[in-house]
Design a protein around this motif. Structure first.
Motif, PDB file in Angstrom:
ATOM      1  N   PRO A 198       0.825  -1.351  -0.058  1.00 21.08           N
ATOM      2  CA  PRO A 198      -0.106   0.023   0.017  1.00 21.08           C
ATOM      3  C   PRO A 198       0.791   1.203  -0.013  1.00 21.08           C
ATOM      4  O   PRO A 198       0.602   2.338  -0.760  1.00 21.08           O
ATOM      5  CB  PRO A 198      -0.856  -0.319   1.294  1.00 21.08           C
ATOM      6  CG  PRO A 198      -0.772  -1.617   1.557  1.00 21.08           C
ATOM      7  CD  PRO A 198       0.420  -2.249   1.140  1.00 21.08           C
ATOM      8  N   ALA A 199       1.943   1.266   0.737  1.00 24.13           N
ATOM      9  CA  ALA A 199       2.714   2.399   0.972  1.00 24.13           C
ATOM     10  C   ALA A 199       3.417   2.736  -0.400  1.00 24.13           C
ATOM     11  O   ALA A 199       3.681   3.777  -0.794  1.00 24.13           O
ATOM     12  CB  ALA A 199       3.577   2.404   2.072  1.00 24.13           C
ATOM     13  N   LEU A 200       3.986   1.740  -0.992  1.00 20.14           N
ATOM     14  CA  LEU A 200       4.602   1.639  -2.177  1.00 20.14           C
ATOM     15  C   LEU A 200       3.631   2.332  -3.389  1.00 20.14           C
ATOM     16  O   LEU A 200       4.061   3.100  -4.177  1.00 20.14           O
ATOM     17  CB  LEU A 200       5.297   0.230  -2.669  1.00 20.14           C
ATOM     18  CG  LEU A 200       6.482  -0.146  -1.944  1.00 20.14           C
ATOM     19  CD1 LEU A 200       6.861  -1.531  -2.206  1.00 20.14           C
ATOM     20  CD2 LEU A 200       7.684   0.708  -2.438  1.00 20.14           C
ATOM     21  N   LEU A 201       2.517   1.774  -3.351  1.00 24.20           N
ATOM     22  CA  LEU A 201       1.519   2.320  -4.353  1.00 24.20           C
ATOM     23  C   LEU A 201       1.340   3.818  -4.206  1.00 24.20           C
ATOM     24  O   LEU A 201       1.187   4.697  -5.381  1.00 24.20           O
ATOM     25  CB  LEU A 201       0.264   1.595  -4.181  1.00 24.20           C
ATOM     26  CG  LEU A 201       0.327   0.075  -4.945  1.00 24.20           C
ATOM     27  CD1 LEU A 201      -1.089  -0.718  -4.276  1.00 24.20           C
ATOM     28  CD2 LEU A 201       0.294  -0.048  -6.133  1.00 24.20           C
ATOM     29  N   ASP A 202       1.338   4.272  -2.999  1.00 26.93           N
ATOM     30  CA  ASP A 202       0.960   5.641  -2.765  1.00 26.93           C
ATOM     31  C   ASP A 202       2.199   6.500  -3.265  1.00 26.93           C
ATOM     32  O   ASP A 202       2.077   7.517  -3.808  1.00 26.93           O
ATOM     33  CB  ASP A 202       0.513   5.951  -1.232  1.00 26.93           C
ATOM     34  CG  ASP A 202      -0.954   5.230  -0.944  1.00 26.93           C
ATOM     35  OD1 ASP A 202      -1.518   5.241  -1.711  1.00 26.93           O
ATOM     36  OD2 ASP A 202      -0.907   5.365   0.354  1.00 26.93           O
ATOM     37  N   ARG A 203       3.382   5.871  -2.887  1.00 24.60           N
ATOM     38  CA  ARG A 203       4.668   6.598  -3.156  1.00 24.60           C
ATOM     39  C   ARG A 203       4.844   6.851  -4.776  1.00 24.60           C
ATOM     40  O   ARG A 203       5.240   7.752  -5.262  1.00 24.60           O
ATOM     41  CB  ARG A 203       5.859   5.992  -2.558  1.00 24.60           C
ATOM     42  CG  ARG A 203       7.148   6.850  -2.533  1.00 24.60           C
ATOM     43  CD  ARG A 203       8.547   6.161  -1.929  1.00 24.60           C
ATOM     44  NE  ARG A 203       9.355   6.690  -2.347  1.00 24.60           N
ATOM     45  CZ  ARG A 203      10.266   7.660  -1.389  1.00 24.60           C
ATOM     46  NH1 ARG A 203       9.450   8.113  -0.381  1.00 24.60           N
ATOM     47  NH2 ARG A 203      11.285   8.081  -1.548  1.00 24.60           N
ATOM     48  N   TRP A 204       4.413   5.761  -5.325  1.00 21.15           N
ATOM     49  CA  TRP A 204       4.618   5.532  -6.760  1.00 21.15           C
ATOM     50  C   TRP A 204       3.634   6.681  -7.443  1.00 21.15           C
ATOM     51  O   TRP A 204       3.862   7.457  -8.546  1.00 21.15           O
ATOM     52  CB  TRP A 204       4.314   4.246  -7.280  1.00 21.15           C
ATOM     53  CG  TRP A 204       4.563   4.197  -8.902  1.00 21.15           C
ATOM     54  CD1 TRP A 204       5.517   4.822  -9.690  1.00 21.15           C
ATOM     55  CD2 TRP A 204       3.889   3.109  -9.691  1.00 21.15           C
ATOM     56  NE1 TRP A 204       5.500   4.412 -10.909  1.00 21.15           N
ATOM     57  CE2 TRP A 204       4.521   3.163 -10.907  1.00 21.15           C
ATOM     58  CE3 TRP A 204       3.202   1.893  -9.495  1.00 21.15           C
ATOM     59  CZ2 TRP A 204       4.142   2.500 -12.096  1.00 21.15           C
ATOM     60  CZ3 TRP A 204       2.760   1.134 -10.623  1.00 21.15           C
ATOM     61  CH2 TRP A 204       3.207   1.469 -11.899  1.00 21.15           C
ATOM     62  N   ASP A 205       2.412   6.826  -6.957  1.00 20.98           N
ATOM     63  CA  ASP A 205       1.338   7.649  -7.413  1.00 20.98           C
ATOM     64  C   ASP A 205       1.944   9.203  -7.184  1.00 20.98           C
ATOM     65  O   ASP A 205       1.593  10.043  -7.970  1.00 20.98           O
ATOM     66  CB  ASP A 205       0.119   7.489  -6.696  1.00 20.98           C
ATOM     67  CG  ASP A 205      -0.936   6.392  -7.805  1.00 20.98           C
ATOM     68  OD1 ASP A 205      -0.538   6.331  -8.782  1.00 20.98           O
ATOM     69  OD2 ASP A 205      -1.725   5.847  -7.070  1.00 20.98           O
TER      70      ASP A 205
END
Length: 225
Positions: free
Chosen positions: A78-85
């Motif tokens: 979840p945190a990686l998805l948010d950072r990538w976005d």
């Protein structure tokens, strides 16, 4: 009045669609961060997302942006998805401001990895995708350079749907035909030499098989994904 054709869409336009597709895929599969990705044998889902985020941060820095501070511990999905976005949205803005003259390699890499994730979970590729055409064109250009660099005769690359490209220089000496998805995966190093040889070739494929190793791509020793 003189009719004008619309300008072609810049290559990065598919990048937000890749991010949305990957997010939807993984949010539907909570707890998948340690799931293996067979197309990238040493990576888990979290490893692949960390790679995509790192590439976005690199492109952002190249265009004058400042990526967010590095995390002090490995991030979950979840945190990686948010950072990538977060990083990706800023990359989108900067590439748009630059006139769309950059970003094609980043988009091809991201779209190829979206397909890797889909294959890892047994999910078919999207029927349509904004990243498909520019990514496929980039792969054909890379493969074409590989043929020319090895002194191999040109090859007609054809889909079963009727599309065709000439890879290499000069008149094609042979053709290889496959469904568009399989051709994409073949050009992106996701098919073994044995699988490549089983495509529909008009001539014996062996002379052309070395050209499928190019850039970052090497056919896997085992079955492709």
């Amino acid at each position: 009045m003189t009719a004008t054709r619309p300008l072609p869409a810049p290559d990065f336009v598919g990048y937000p669609e890749v991010r949305r597709g990957v997010r939807a895929l993984l949010e539907a599969r909570p707890g998948s961060e340690h799931h293996p990705v067979p197309a990238c044998p040493e990576w888990t889902v979290a490893d692949l997302l960390a790679h995509l985020t790192a590439i976005a941060e690199r492109v952002l820095a190249r265009h004058g942006g400042t990526p967010p501070p590095a995390p002090d511990r490995p991030l979950g999905v979840p945190a990686l998805l948010d950072r990538w976005d977060e990083v990706g949205a800023e990359v989108d803005r900067r590439l748009a401001a630059a006139g769309g003259q950059s970003g094609e390699i980043m988009v091809m890499d991201a779209y190829t990895h979206e397909l890797d994730l889909r294959a890892a979970f047994g999910v078919p590729p999207p029927a349509e995708h904004a990243a498909w055409a520019p990514s496929f064109a980039l792969l054909v250009r890379g493969f074409s350079g590989s043929l020319a660099g090895r002194g191999l005769r040109a090859l007609s690359v054809r889909t079963t749907g009727g599309s065709a490209w000439t890879a290499g220089t000069g008149r094609p000496a042979a053709s290889v035909t496959a469904p568009a998805y399989d051709l994409y995966r073949a050009l992106a190093g996701r098919r073994s030499l044995g699988q490549l040889a089983e495509l529909a070739w008009s001539e014996a494929p062996e002379p052309w098989l070395p050209a499928f190793t190019w850039g970052p791509f090497t056919p896997p020793s085992g079955p492709g994904a």
